[in-house]
Write a protein that holds these residues in place. Structure first.
Motif, PDB file in Angstrom:
ATOM      1  N   GLY A 146       0.799  -1.221   0.000  1.00  0.00           N
ATOM      2  CA  GLY A 146       0.000   0.000   0.000  1.00  0.00           C
ATOM      3  C   GLY A 146       0.830   1.268   0.000  1.00  0.00           C
ATOM      4  O   GLY A 146       0.419   2.290  -0.544  1.00  0.00           O
ATOM      5  N   LYS A 147       2.001   1.223   0.602  1.00  0.00           N
ATOM      6  CA  LYS A 147       2.846   2.423   0.653  1.00  0.00           C
ATOM      7  C   LYS A 147       3.234   2.883  -0.737  1.00  0.00           C
ATOM      8  O   LYS A 147       3.460   4.064  -0.956  1.00  0.00           O
ATOM      9  N   ASP A 188      -0.844   4.542   0.747  1.00  0.00           N
ATOM     10  CA  ASP A 188      -1.586   4.031   1.899  1.00  0.00           C
ATOM     11  C   ASP A 188      -0.587   3.849   3.045  1.00  0.00           C
ATOM     12  O   ASP A 188       0.191   2.909   3.055  1.00  0.00           O
ATOM     13  N   ALA A 189      -0.627   4.755   4.003  1.00  0.00           N
ATOM     14  CA  ALA A 189       0.352   4.736   5.097  1.00  0.00           C
ATOM     15  C   ALA A 189       0.291   3.447   5.913  1.00  0.00           C
ATOM     16  O   ALA A 189       1.291   3.023   6.480  1.00  0.00           O
ATOM     17  N   SER A 190      -0.876   2.816   5.969  1.00  0.00           N
ATOM     18  CA  SER A 190      -1.005   1.580   6.751  1.00  0.00           C
ATOM     19  C   SER A 190      -0.358   0.395   6.037  1.00  0.00           C
ATOM     20  O   SER A 190      -0.139  -0.642   6.642  1.00  0.00           O
ATOM     21  N   ASN A 191      -0.073   0.540   4.740  1.00  0.00           N
ATOM     22  CA  ASN A 191       0.533  -0.486   3.891  1.00  0.00           C
ATOM     23  C   ASN A 191      -0.406  -1.651   3.609  1.00  0.00           C
ATOM     24  O   ASN A 191      -0.023  -2.621   2.991  1.00  0.00           O
ATOM     25  N   LYS A 192      -1.661  -1.596   4.056  1.00  0.00           N
ATOM     26  CA  LYS A 192      -2.589  -2.719   3.877  1.00  0.00           C
ATOM     27  C   LYS A 192      -3.246  -2.712   2.497  1.00  0.00           C
ATOM     28  O   LYS A 192      -3.478  -3.751   1.925  1.00  0.00           O
ATOM     29  N   GLU A 250      -6.229  -7.754   2.050  1.00  0.00           N
ATOM     30  CA  GLU A 250      -5.126  -6.839   2.380  1.00  0.00           C
ATOM     31  C   GLU A 250      -3.793  -7.330   1.832  1.00  0.00           C
ATOM     32  O   GLU A 250      -3.613  -8.525   1.546  1.00  0.00           O
ATOM     33  N   ARG A 310      -9.548  -0.862  -5.380  1.00  0.00           N
ATOM     34  CA  ARG A 310      -9.414  -0.507  -3.969  1.00  0.00           C
ATOM     35  C   ARG A 310     -10.732  -0.802  -3.264  1.00  0.00           C
ATOM     36  O   ARG A 310     -11.793  -0.594  -3.820  1.00  0.00           O
TER      37      ARG A 310
END
Length: 94
Positions: free
Chosen positions: A33-34, A38-42, A63, A84
């Motif tokens: 995700g990064k 997406d900061a959560s990387n999920k 995820e 997404r």
């Protein structure tokens, strides 16, 4: 609505113990995700089968790093769409 397609590791293969008229769909999510902000990387995604204007949602919120449950399908050719999570609207299913 602008459509967003994401690449994912998708494979459909006939299982040896299943008749040739059946197939098994394996879905593994391999995009961090990064890479897409997406900061959560999920980076959860939804996976649908597409036939013309109709869609059937197979998996929801898969995820990064996860594999969806194995899905058995009738044998045939399928178009698979990955988006997404929560970007599908009711109009997408008409």
């Amino acid at each position: 609505m602008k459509r967003m397609f994401l690449a994912a590791v998708l494979a459909a293969a006939a299982a040896a113990s299943v008749p040739a008229s059946a197939a098994t769909l394996y879905v593994g999510h391999g995009i961090p995700g990064k890479e897409l902000g997406d900061a959560s990387n999920k980076l959860p995604v939804d996976v649908c089968l597409v036939s013309g204007a109709s869609r059937i949602e197979l998996f929801s919120a898969v995820e990064f790093g996860a594999f969806a449950p194995v899905k058995d399908l009738p044998g045939g050719r399928y178009d698979v769409e990955v988006r997404r999570h929560d970007t599908l609207t009711p109009e997408d299913f008409e």
